[in-house]
Design an enzyme around this catalytic site. Structure first.
Site, PDB file in Angstrom:
ATOM      1  N   PRO A 274     -12.244  -7.128  -8.352  1.00 50.42           N
ATOM      2  CA  PRO A 274     -10.886  -7.220  -7.769  1.00 50.42           C
ATOM      3  C   PRO A 274      -9.808  -6.417  -8.740  1.00 50.42           C
ATOM      4  CG  PRO A 274     -11.267  -9.376  -8.940  1.00 50.42           C
ATOM      5  CD  PRO A 274     -12.634  -8.597  -8.870  1.00 50.42           C
ATOM      6  N   ARG A 312       3.076   5.470  -4.466  1.00 49.20           N
ATOM      7  CA  ARG A 312       2.576   4.716  -3.321  1.00 49.20           C
ATOM      8  C   ARG A 312       3.371   4.767  -1.813  1.00 49.20           C
ATOM      9  NH1 ARG A 312       1.151  -0.042  -2.343  1.00 49.20           N
ATOM     10  NH2 ARG A 312      -0.914   0.222  -1.632  1.00 49.20           N
ATOM     11  N   CYS A 344      12.104  16.467  -7.048  1.00 50.38           N
ATOM     12  CA  CYS A 344      12.602  17.457  -6.067  1.00 50.38           C
ATOM     13  C   CYS A 344      11.440  17.661  -4.950  1.00 50.38           C
ATOM     14  CB  CYS A 344      12.542  18.874  -6.784  1.00 50.38           C
ATOM     15  SG  CYS A 344      13.956  18.629  -8.166  1.00 50.38           S
TER      16      CYS A 344
HETATM   17  N1  LLP Z   1     -14.380  -1.568  -6.872  1.00 53.08           N
HETATM   18  C1  LLP Z   1     -14.613  -0.180  -6.552  1.00 53.08           C
HETATM   19  C2  LLP Z   1     -15.392   0.730  -6.389  1.00 53.08           C
HETATM   20  C3  LLP Z   1     -13.219   0.562  -6.004  1.00 53.08           C
HETATM   21  O1  LLP Z   1     -13.199   1.893  -5.657  1.00 53.08           O
HETATM   22  C4  LLP Z   1     -11.832  -0.126  -6.110  1.00 53.08           C
HETATM   23  C5  LLP Z   1     -10.711   0.723  -5.709  1.00 53.08           C
HETATM   24  C6  LLP Z   1     -11.868  -1.441  -6.358  1.00 53.08           C
HETATM   25  C7  LLP Z   1     -13.141  -2.050  -7.020  1.00 53.08           C
HETATM   26  C8  LLP Z   1     -10.740  -2.305  -6.523  1.00 53.08           C
HETATM   27  O2  LLP Z   1     -10.061  -2.430  -5.509  1.00 53.08           O
HETATM   28  P1  LLP Z   1      -9.066  -3.660  -5.195  1.00 53.08           P
HETATM   29  O3  LLP Z   1      -9.527  -4.816  -5.284  1.00 53.08           O
HETATM   30  O4  LLP Z   1      -7.712  -3.113  -5.920  1.00 53.08           O
HETATM   31  O5  LLP Z   1      -8.392  -3.139  -3.550  1.00 53.08           O
HETATM   32  N2  LLP Z   1      -4.541   3.873  -4.938  1.00 53.08           N
HETATM   33  C9  LLP Z   1      -4.700   3.024  -3.938  1.00 53.08           C
HETATM   34  C10 LLP Z   1      -6.064   1.784  -3.980  1.00 53.08           C
HETATM   35  C11 LLP Z   1      -6.965   2.672  -4.284  1.00 53.08           C
HETATM   36  C12 LLP Z   1      -8.364   1.740  -4.514  1.00 53.08           C
HETATM   37  C13 LLP Z   1      -9.551   2.569  -4.983  1.00 53.08           C
HETATM   38  N3  LLP Z   1     -10.668   1.808  -5.302  1.00 53.08           N
HETATM   39  C14 LLP Z   1      -3.504   2.184  -3.586  1.00 53.08           C
HETATM   40  O6  LLP Z   1      -2.378   2.247  -4.461  1.00 53.08           O
HETATM   41  O7  LLP Z   1      -3.488   1.205  -2.744  1.00 53.08           O
END
Ligand code: LLP
Length: 426
Positions: A274, A312, A344
């Site tokens: 997570p 975001r 900008c």
């Molecule tokens: N494990 C892997 C292999 C991942 O690619 C990711 C996120 C996570 C875990 C963690 O996911 P989470 O629990 O945070 O959902 N920049 C985007 C989010 C990109 C997530 C990419 N991978 C945003 O701002 O929403």
């Protein structure tokens, strides 16, 4: 649940008024709450109860050493996707045997560094990577622990840019290819089969896709074990969503139950990765209104928070709450505004068409839900030095990243020594 609330008319991070943060550190500044980070980690960790498990924080969500060190001390491992993230995790004191490494494009240098560090598991995402890892490990006289990252072809029902478990995505190998690849891995002397891994997407707000993916992964792990492969661990990835507005994501308890139901009596060690659910609502971005600009069709609150700080909204059309630091009186006047920054680009906004309490130049406000994918996705675009990051612990404020200076902007640059341009002025 978080620790950012108005108290005596002022928004606080735990016991620290955000007016104090602005006075001491300036704006924009990311403000993290230790109590919130700890609580979120503990809730996730405890949700898996006595079942053998490791919670590997997704470093990409918030790679600050101060945040990683705090989570590491609670027992967190790390999910890394680059040599740089591995470096950070180790620097923050997270033991290598709690580090898992995902990513479709690991370089030989990065694989070698991870082999040297002795990480828990390589989440291999292609046949080509298997071969390179095998060769590198043999060259070093060691065996790389490997979990194949499989792509279960499940729609996580989230934003397309953060869906990763569909067959049209670049991630993982198709489930149908997995058995053959494990047979192949078993014959490669530089590899040691460790487990099975997957990550289907991020900001997932329904349990269905998570449960379905878990079932498919565990079925694969069981089938592999029946075929004689020593699979001992399943990594279910990250992805549990949070409430940015009115989403009602599953609780960590429901999430863990769905996974443990799938795991059943298999005896498999569970890993989850997570990021957002631990850090997202544990941080805010504190900014200041510079101007109120009345244009023909719109009112713009021009602030010192740019899309370079918080991308975001521009990138995903994401919603982030905007909350004035001074608590508005009940029934106070409101206005419908665009909260924009100084960059900008017309995509430089934190909120659009948002009805907010009236704010004036000089007023402080917070962009909420900035603890994950906020600072980590920031840049210096428009030559804006990166903002500071602070960690609040009760009544104490710790600066965990100082604001960059103009010198920092050019630290790695030099002017090429060139012969004078032909016909140019000397
Ligand atoms: N494990 C892997 C292999 C991942 O690619 C990711 C996120 C996570 C875990 C963690 O996911 P989470 O629990 O945070 O959902 N920049 C985007 C989010 C990109 C997530 C990419 N991978 C945003 O701002 O929403």
């Amino acid at each position: 649940m978080h620790h950012f609330h108005h108290r005596h008319g002022t928004l606080h991070a735990e016991d620290v008024p955000l007016t104090d943060v602005a006075a001491r550190v300036g704006t924009p500044t990311w403000v993290y709450s230790r109590a919130t980070l700890e609580r979120h980690f503990r809730v996730m960790d405890e949700a898996f109860g006595q079942h053998p498990h490791t919670v590997c924080f997704a470093v990409k969500a918030n790679p600050s050493l101060g945040v990683l060190a705090l989570l590491g001390a609670l027992g967190a491992g790390a999910d890394v996707v680059s040599g740089g993230e591995l470096f950070r995790a180790l620097r923050a004191g997270i033991p290598a045997d709690r580090v898992v490494y995902s990513g479709v494009g690991k370089t030989e240098r990065e694989l070698t560094e991870a082999l040297r560090a002795g990480i828990r598991s390589f989440h291999v995402e292609s046949e080509g990577e298997l071969e390179i890892l095998d060769a590198l490990a043999r060259g070093m006289g060691t065996r790389a622990p490997v979990s194949l990252r499989v792509n279960p072809d499940i729609d996580p029902a989230t934003h397309p840019y953060i869906s990763t478990g569909l067959r049209t995505n670049k991630f993982g190998v198709p489930l149908a290819r997995a058995a053959a690849l494990y047979d192949r891995m078993a014959r490669l002397p530089g590899l040691r089969i460790h487990g099975v891994a997957s990550h289907i997407g991020s900001q997932i707000t329904q349990l269905g896709p998570i449960a379905e993916a878990a079932a498919r992964l565990v079925a694969l792990a069981r089938a592999l074990r029946s075929a004689g492969h020593p699979v001992t661990e399943v990594d279910f990835g990250g992805g549990l969503g949070i409430a940015y507005r009115d989403e009602v994501p599953p609780s960590p308890a429901d999430y863990a139950r769905a996974i443990l139901d799938a795991v059943g009596d298999s005896g498999l060690h569970v890993v989850v990765e997570p990021g957002r659910v631990i850090a997202g609502n544990a941080g805010v971005l504190l900014g200041r209104v510079l101007y109120v600009k009345q244009a023909e069709a719109r009112t713009f609150l021009v602030t010192d928070v740019g899309m370079n700080d918080s991308i975001r909204p521009a990138l995903y059309g994401a919603h982030h709450g905007v909350v004035p630091v001074a608590e508005p009186a009940p029934g106070a006047a409101q206005a419908t505004v665009d909260v924009v920054g100084p960059v900008c680009e017309s995509a430089d906004f934190q909120a659009r068409d948002r009805t907010l309490p009236l704010m004036h130049p000089g007023d402080l406000f917070c962009v909420m839900g900035e603890g994950a994918y906020g600072a980590s996705m920031s840049s210096q675009y428009n030559s804006r030095p990166r903002a500071a990051e602070v960690l609040v612990d009760g009544g104490t404020l710790h600066v965990i990243r100082t604001r960059e200076s103009y010198e920092d902007l050019v630290r790695h640059e030099s002017v090429a020594t060139l012969p004078p341009p032909a016909g140019g002025r000397s």
